[in-house]
Design an enzyme around this catalytic site. Structure first.
Site, mmCIF file in Angstrom:
data_model
loop_
_atom_site.group_PDB
_atom_site.id
_atom_site.type_symbol
_atom_site.label_atom_id
_atom_site.label_comp_id
_atom_site.label_asym_id
_atom_site.label_seq_id
_atom_site.Cartn_x
_atom_site.Cartn_y
_atom_site.Cartn_z
ATOM 1 N N HIS A 145 1.205 4.016 2.793
ATOM 2 C CA HIS A 145 2.339 4.791 3.300
ATOM 3 C C HIS A 145 2.531 6.085 2.517
ATOM 4 C CE1 HIS A 145 2.804 0.859 5.021
ATOM 5 N NE2 HIS A 145 3.876 1.185 5.720
ATOM 6 N N ARG A 150 -0.040 4.858 6.760
ATOM 7 C CA ARG A 150 0.485 3.835 7.642
ATOM 8 C C ARG A 150 -0.023 3.930 9.083
ATOM 9 N NH1 ARG A 150 6.502 3.655 10.075
ATOM 10 N NH2 ARG A 150 6.614 1.460 10.610
ATOM 11 N N ARG A 164 -4.717 1.631 5.976
ATOM 12 C CA ARG A 164 -4.333 0.494 5.125
ATOM 13 C C ARG A 164 -5.049 -0.784 5.546
ATOM 14 N NH1 ARG A 164 1.247 -1.525 7.473
ATOM 15 N NH2 ARG A 164 1.177 -0.510 9.493
ATOM 16 N N GLU A 222 8.083 -3.135 -9.683
ATOM 17 C CA GLU A 222 6.821 -2.406 -9.764
ATOM 18 C C GLU A 222 6.394 -2.119 -11.201
ATOM 19 O OE1 GLU A 222 9.446 -1.475 -7.913
ATOM 20 O OE2 GLU A 222 8.767 -1.829 -5.860
ATOM 21 N N SER A 250 2.582 -4.961 4.681
ATOM 22 C CA SER A 250 2.379 -3.516 4.757
ATOM 23 C C SER A 250 1.050 -3.101 4.154
ATOM 24 C CB SER A 250 3.505 -2.787 4.019
ATOM 25 O OG SER A 250 4.736 -3.013 4.662
ATOM 26 N N PHE A 252 6.373 4.094 -4.743
ATOM 27 C CA PHE A 252 6.658 3.092 -5.781
ATOM 28 C C PHE A 252 5.419 2.798 -6.625
ATOM 29 C CE2 PHE A 252 9.245 1.728 -1.921
ATOM 30 C CZ PHE A 252 10.215 2.679 -2.172
ATOM 31 N N ASP A 307 11.400 5.871 8.083
ATOM 32 C CA ASP A 307 12.104 5.441 6.867
ATOM 33 C C ASP A 307 12.635 6.628 6.066
ATOM 34 O OD1 ASP A 307 12.073 2.733 7.185
ATOM 35 O OD2 ASP A 307 10.274 2.395 5.984
#
Lengths: 317, 281
Positions: free
Chosen positions: A112, A170, A13, A61, A40, A86, A120
């Protein structure tokens, strides 16, 4: 056998963030949108340099995808950023109608992806995104392998006219591709030349495939290793050329085996050159909480799993 | 001939186009199309500044986005009669190999269409994106959009409504076709939406109403007033009160003709109520 090493690990990322920042300096049409995940997605540098070209849409989104589609109508090249779940599943219909069916030049950038979001857990992970995106007509699907390649891919997709899904992760992974390597959409990269088995991998599993190939070489098995960074359009040519030489293939991805790279390869082989295939990927399951390394181990997404699959498939030749 | 009379003739011809399109293929949505005819004609024939030649990026002109794509018959008729494509092409509505898909799309390259719509609730977000693009391009032209009232039941609208006000997108005029009907019945019975004016105002929009949405003069005046409200830091919402099926007595004041085509006798009856003015395709 080529020798692949690395001196540094970095998250893919951050490669996206660096690529976006570079685009901010070179391409005045590039704009960026984010749904409350700037940190992020590593978008800070682009935003600092180009505050007018950044749109914070908040936790919304669907609206982000629509605004991105609208921005293209004035000639902009929007890059949307949020987690892969998302970016795809949550907004599938918005992407389908307002972006893909409408042929809009939106770059859907998803961090991610896969299991490696880790702790998570399943609500924030996604193992179906490649499938969802590759099924949309006109959508290009890219899953680069390390920091350098993610940066290069980010910059390359700005020059590609049409919707693109760019997937990255990530955790920090080894940087092993050259910094100056050109990113060609739809062209696989030959990493090792072998004759006994083909290993095609995507994303951070490319590094795991190289590690597996090294161990296999020590046991006298020469693997042909190919980095498939573009899942759609698939580089049919490089895969067929390899399997005609090796007679069997392993596909490796951090994704459900249903709908991912492996299925695309299977379709290609079944219609062109059938050979035995083994699938490294998750097997029709949701993820769970855990460290990325624990999850890779538990779900069989590492060099050991690839090596085992090779021993198995060679017997099926 | 007065300008209003010219627009009225145009409107009647569009009504005939709507009825004939849906009758020919025995499918489509006449009710909402008939109710929005005055609005669409006012926009394309009077209010919007637009270029003769269609360009997708729409730089240097006003743009319109149809969010409730099922009223494609009125959209197609107004586009064709405004010069975007041959009027005869209305003959191909909903037929195989046509550019006139049941719901509008860019996929077939029909001039005048800049986004696909049909799956409801997405158009306001797209319109906001186009409005932001205009600001980035220092293009002072406006963005218009049209939404069904039932369509506001889709949650994405409220994400967009929040965004536009919060970010002072003041070059957009979003119109809600307030006919009170949706497929399954009256909106107040299917899912009551409360006081839309208060809702938009609470979200930070400038709201105005056009009480007679099927009176061309009132619609033109209302749109001109809306234009005067732009550029003041707030997005503009028009609550356009229309009658679904307007212009055909047996189609009015009911949801029955939301998505149903007239049979031969019903078509003849409906056309007799709207005698030819500018010539059929």
């Amino acid at each position: 056998m080529k020798n692949y090493t690395y001196t540094e690990k970095k998250d893919t990322r951050s490669g996206f963030g660096a690529g976006l920042a570079a685009l901010g300096r070179t391409n005045p049409d590039v704009v960026a949108l984010c749904a409350d995940l700037i940190g992020s997605l590593k978008m800070d540098e682009f935003i600092k340099d180009n505050p007018d070209r950044f749109f914070q849409v908040g936790i919304a989104e669907a609206n982000m995808m629509g605004i991105a589609a609208g921005l293209t109508i004035g000639g902009k090249i929007p890059f949307t950023g949020t987690f892969a779940n998302f970016s795809t599943g949550r907004v599938y219909d918005q992407i389908r109608q307002s972006i893909a069916y409408s042929g809009k030049n939106v770059k859907i950038c998803a961090s991610h992806a896969g299991l490696t979001l880790g702790e998570d857990g399943a609500t924030h992970q996604i193992l179906e995104d490649i499938g969802l995106m590759k099924m949309l007509p006109g959508m290009t699907v890219i899953n680069p392998c390390d920091y350098n390649q993610t940066k290069a891919a980010t910059m390359a997709i700005a020059d590609h006219d049409g919707p693109v899904y760019l997937r990255f992760g990530r955790p920090s992974v080894p940087i092993f591709t050259p910094e100056d390597q050109e990113f060609q959409i739809g062209k696989g990269i030959q990493l090792q030349e072998g004759k006994d088995v083909t290993i095609v991998a995507t994303g951070h599993l490319v590094w795991e495939a190289l590690q597996a190939a090294e161990k296999l070489f020590a046991n006298g098995i020469k693997a042909d290793v190919i980095n498939i960074h573009t899942i759609k359009p698939l580089d049919d040519e490089i895969i067929l050329r390899s399997v005609k030489k090796t007679g069997c293939i392993i596909t490796a991805e951090e994704h459900n085996v249903l709908g991912g790279l492996g299925e695309s390869v299977a379709r290609l082989l079944s219609t062109s050159y059938p050979v035995p295939q083994e699938f490294i990927g998750t097997n029709d399951t949701f993820g769970e909480s855990g460290t990325p390394a624990q999850l890779m181990e538990k779900y069989g997404l590492n060099a050991d799993a690839i090596e085992k699959a090779v021993h198995k498939i060679i017997k099926r030749k | 001939m007065s300008e209003i009379k010219q627009l009225e003739d145009f409107i009647i011809q569009v009504r005939r186009d709507i009825l004939r399109q849906v009758h020919k293929v025995n499918s489509g949505h006449p009710g909402g199309s008939l109710g929005c005819t005055e609005f669409m004609v006012a926009l394309y024939q009077k209010v919007m500044e637009r270029k003769e030649v269609f360009e997708m990026d729409g730089i240097g002109e006003d743009l319109f986005f149809l969010s409730n794509g099922h009223i494609s018959p009125v959209f197609y008729s107004v586009l064709a009669r405004s010069g975007y494509f041959p009027v005869e092409e209305l003959n191909t509505f909903r037929l195989i190999n046509s550019r006139l898909q049941g719901h509008p799309t860019t996929h077939e390259g029909l001039p005048g269409v800049r986004i696909a719509s049909g799956s409801l609730g997405q158009g306001l977000s797209v319109a906001i994106g186009a409005a932001l693009s205009k600001k980035l391009n220092n293009d002072a032209h406006l963005i218009y959009s049209l939404h069904g009232d039932g369509e506001l039941q889709e949650g994405q609208n409220w994400e967009a409504i929040m965004y536009a006000a919060g970010n002072k997108v003041d070059n957009i005029i979003a119109t809600v076709d307030l006919n009170g009907q949706q497929i399954d019945g009256a909106t107040k019975d299917v899912l009551p939406m409360g006081d839309l004016r208060k809702k938009f105002e609470a979200f930070g929009w400038e709201v105005m109403e056009i009480a007679e949405g099927n009176n061309i003069k009132k619609v033109v005046d209302g749109l001109e007033h809306a234009k005067s409200l732009t550029g003041k830091g707030k997005p503009i919402c028009i609550l356009l009160h229309t009658v679904m099926g307007h212009g055909v007595d047996f189609m009015m004041h009911t949801h029955a003709w939301h998505g149903k085509a007239p049979n031969d006798d019903q078509l003849a009856n409906a056309l007799s109520q709207n005698p030819e003015t500018l010539g059929d395709y």
